[in-house]
Design a protein around this motif. Structure first.
Motif, short mmCIF file in Angstrom:
data_model
loop_
_atom_site.label_atom_id
_atom_site.label_comp_id
_atom_site.label_asym_id
_atom_site.label_seq_id
_atom_site.Cartn_x
_atom_site.Cartn_y
_atom_site.Cartn_z
N ALA A 1 0.86 -1.18 0.00
CA ALA A 1 0.00 0.00 0.00
C ALA A 1 0.89 1.23 0.00
CB ALA A 1 -0.91 0.00 1.22
N LYS A 2 0.76 2.06 -1.02
CA LYS A 2 1.62 3.24 -1.13
C LYS A 2 0.96 4.49 -0.56
CE LYS A 2 4.42 3.36 -4.65
NZ LYS A 2 4.96 3.43 -6.04
N GLN A 3 -0.24 4.33 -0.02
CA GLN A 3 -0.90 5.39 0.73
C GLN A 3 -1.82 4.73 1.75
OE1 GLN A 3 -3.68 6.35 -3.02
NE2 GLN A 3 -4.21 7.64 -1.28
N SER A 4 -2.19 5.47 2.77
CA SER A 4 -3.06 4.92 3.80
C SER A 4 -4.48 4.74 3.26
CB SER A 4 -3.07 5.83 5.02
OG SER A 4 -3.56 7.12 4.68
N ALA B 1 -5.15 -7.94 -11.23
CA ALA B 1 -5.18 -8.02 -9.77
C ALA B 1 -5.10 -6.64 -9.14
CB ALA B 1 -4.04 -8.91 -9.27
N LEU B 2 -4.17 -5.83 -9.61
CA LEU B 2 -4.02 -4.49 -9.04
C LEU B 2 -5.22 -3.60 -9.34
CD1 LEU B 2 -0.24 -3.66 -9.62
CD2 LEU B 2 -1.40 -4.11 -7.45
N ASN B 3 -5.74 -3.70 -10.56
CA ASN B 3 -6.91 -2.89 -10.89
C ASN B 3 -8.06 -3.16 -9.94
OD1 ASN B 3 -5.58 -1.73 -13.05
ND2 ASN B 3 -6.67 -2.88 -14.63
N LEU B 4 -8.31 -4.44 -9.68
CA LEU B 4 -9.39 -4.81 -8.77
C LEU B 4 -9.10 -4.34 -7.34
CD1 LEU B 4 -10.43 -8.42 -9.84
CD2 LEU B 4 -11.90 -6.40 -9.78
N LEU B 5 -7.89 -4.64 -6.86
CA LEU B 5 -7.54 -4.31 -5.49
C LEU B 5 -7.54 -2.80 -5.25
CD1 LEU B 5 -6.70 -5.48 -2.76
CD2 LEU B 5 -4.33 -5.39 -3.53
N GLN B 6 -7.01 -2.05 -6.19
CA GLN B 6 -6.97 -0.60 -6.04
C GLN B 6 -8.38 -0.01 -6.08
OE1 GLN B 6 -4.27 0.08 -9.38
NE2 GLN B 6 -2.71 0.82 -7.97
N ARG B 7 -9.21 -0.48 -7.01
CA ARG B 7 -10.58 0.01 -7.13
C ARG B 7 -11.40 -0.30 -5.87
NH1 ARG B 7 -14.13 3.64 -8.70
NH2 ARG B 7 -16.15 2.81 -9.27
N MET B 8 -11.34 -1.55 -5.43
CA MET B 8 -12.13 -1.96 -4.28
C MET B 8 -11.65 -1.28 -3.00
SD MET B 8 -12.56 -5.99 -5.25
CE MET B 8 -13.60 -6.38 -3.85
N SER B 9 -10.35 -1.14 -2.85
CA SER B 9 -9.81 -0.49 -1.65
C SER B 9 -10.14 1.00 -1.65
CB SER B 9 -8.30 -0.71 -1.57
OG SER B 9 -8.00 -2.08 -1.42
N GLY B 10 -10.19 1.62 -2.83
CA GLY B 10 -10.58 3.02 -2.91
C GLY B 10 -12.02 3.22 -2.46
N ASP C 1 -3.63 3.72 -4.07
CA ASP C 1 -2.35 3.44 -4.72
C ASP C 1 -1.71 2.21 -4.09
OD1 ASP C 1 -0.05 3.55 -6.17
OD2 ASP C 1 0.65 5.49 -5.40
N ILE C 2 -1.64 1.14 -4.85
CA ILE C 2 -1.06 -0.13 -4.39
C ILE C 2 -0.14 -0.65 -5.49
CG2 ILE C 2 -1.55 -2.51 -3.71
CD1 ILE C 2 -4.33 -1.52 -2.77
N SER C 3 1.00 -1.16 -5.10
CA SER C 3 1.94 -1.69 -6.10
C SER C 3 2.26 -3.14 -5.82
CB SER C 3 3.24 -0.87 -6.10
OG SER C 3 3.95 -1.07 -4.89
#
Length: 284
Positions: A41-44, A99-108, A270-272
């Motif tokens: 996670a690149k931001q909280s 994977a990142l698209n889903l995780l970033q979208r859902m976490s947002g 923002d997740i990498s």
């Protein structure tokens, strides 16, 4: 989520991205190469979707090991590791973007939902989502709302009756609309009616309904509407709800606030994905 539907959705997403094959990865990586990587996670924010993301990678490598480092719905800090995975290098690289698209979208979405839920601390008022979701992603986005502490409104048109202004205009009146729906749907189906004015609230309360959607009312009218309703039906406010206004709207006594921008305007977290082995890093 329905596991069959979930797997099919994941396959469709991967198929969209991979097409006839991942030319770059297949050209550079040996078939049997193994690697380890971390999701960072690149931001909280609030994390949502890790079990789903695990299935994305495992669709291409069933033996891939995916270890979540945080719980679903947990708040994380900037640069916190949220998962560790190891398995086929080709599978990790090929599945990375989906994977990142889903995780970033859902976490947002979960992060935004949590911000609004926190605004209502101490009040008996729920934060609801709407059907204003990305086509094809509704199960994922509504799941993310739950992970953020929100509550799902109806999932689709078959999950409840909501008579809105256009329905009323087409039927000829609110009473005719309710009567026609009741005749077709039967006594077991709950009916919610949209009301834009106090006059419509009064009319709706004379009909056999279960809930009222108080749409785009100012604070004074919301208070009056809640007093008129007096607990007879569920009261939901919508329209013009922002982080700055949500507390005041909830304090009028409504049972819930429905917020479309939870899903249609949330900013991705923002997740990498970073490889921990030399020479295999990729964030494209």
């Amino acid at each position: 989520m329905n596991p069959i539907q979930l797997r099919q959705s994941i396959r469709d997403m991967l198929n969209e991205d991979i097409g006839a094959g991942d030319i770059t990865t297949e050209s550079l990586v040996e078939a049997n190469q193994q690697s380890s990587a971390v999701l960072l996670a690149k931001q909280s924010g609030v994390i949502a979707g890790l079990p789903i993301v695990a299935q994305v990678f495992q669709e291409l490598d069933p033996l891939l090991d995916f270890q979540s480092q945080v719980a679903e719905g947990q708040k994380v800090d900037s640069f916190q590791t949220i998962a560790v995975l190891s398995g086929s290098t080709k599978a990790i690289l090929t599945a990375e973007r989906v994977a990142l698209n889903l995780l970033q979208r859902m976490s947002g979405i979960a992060t935004l939902t949590r911000q609004l839920v926190d605004q209502l601390e101490g009040l008996d008022c729920r934060v609801l989502d709407t059907r204003k979701t990305t086509p094809g992603l509704r199960p994922f986005e509504k799941y993310a709302v739950r992970m953020g502490g929100g509550t799902n409104h109806r999932f689709g048109l078959s999950h409840g009756v909501m008579i809105k202004d256009n329905h009323i205009a087409f039927a000829g009146s609110m009473q005719k609309a309710v009567e026609k729906v009741r005749q077709r749907a039967g006594h077991m189906v709950q009916i919610e009616v949209e009301a834009d004015t106090l006059e419509q609230v009064k009319e709706a309360l004379s009909l056999p309904i279960h809930a009222l959607l108080l749409d785009n009312m100012n604070i004074n009218d919301l208070r009056k509407a809640v007093a008129m309703i007096d607990g007879k039906v569920w009261a939901e406010a919508s329209g013009g709800i922002t982080p700055e206004t949500i507390r005041a709207i909830a304090e009028t006594g409504v049972n819930a606030v429905s917020v479309g921008y939870l899903t249609h305007s949330a900013t991705a977290l923002d997740i990498s994905l970073d490889f921990v082995e030399e020479g295999t890093e990729n964030n494209a």
